[in-house]
Structures are given as structure tokens and as C-alpha cells.
Design a protein around this motif. Sequence first.
Motif: not given
Length: 92
Positions: A12-21
Amino acid sequence: MIAVGNGDGKFALDPTSGAISVLGSLDYETLTTYPLTVKAADGGSPSKTVTAVVTITVTGVSDEKPTCTTNSFFESITEPGVLTSQTVSEVK
């Protein structure tokens, strides 16, 4: 957004931070790398976009319990003993 490489939904990619989980577990024996193409867009009008390839590398960890073929180990060192750092015995 993850544009390519996430067909099985493992990331999953956080749309605000760009962090990939990671969503769930990854198995080293099944796949060791996951190349993902991610796409970012600004809020402008017209919107500008950029893509990048992110490679996720899975590190193998043994899921087997370690075993030894013997329960006893014996090493002999003659006098005056070990004078420098050196390997006397290894258990693998």
C-alpha cells in the motif's frame, strides 16, 4: 499510487507521505524482489506527474529450527593457549 507491480495487492502507498507499507507476509522462497512503479502527481492544473521504480528486496530468514548432529563438542588447545584472535571451533 502504485501503477505497476502490485497486482497481488501486497503493498500500500500512503498518498500523503509516500510511505510504502507491506500488507501481509512476503515469502523469500517464493519471490525475492518486487519491482514497483510508483506515480506521483501534484495538485496543479494541469497536473504534473512523475514515475519512479522502487525495488523491494526480501531478505531470507530461516523458518526451520536449527539442529545439531551431536550434543557434545570437544576442542584441544596446546599451551600457552591462543595468543591472538583466531577461530578454534565453529558450530554451523
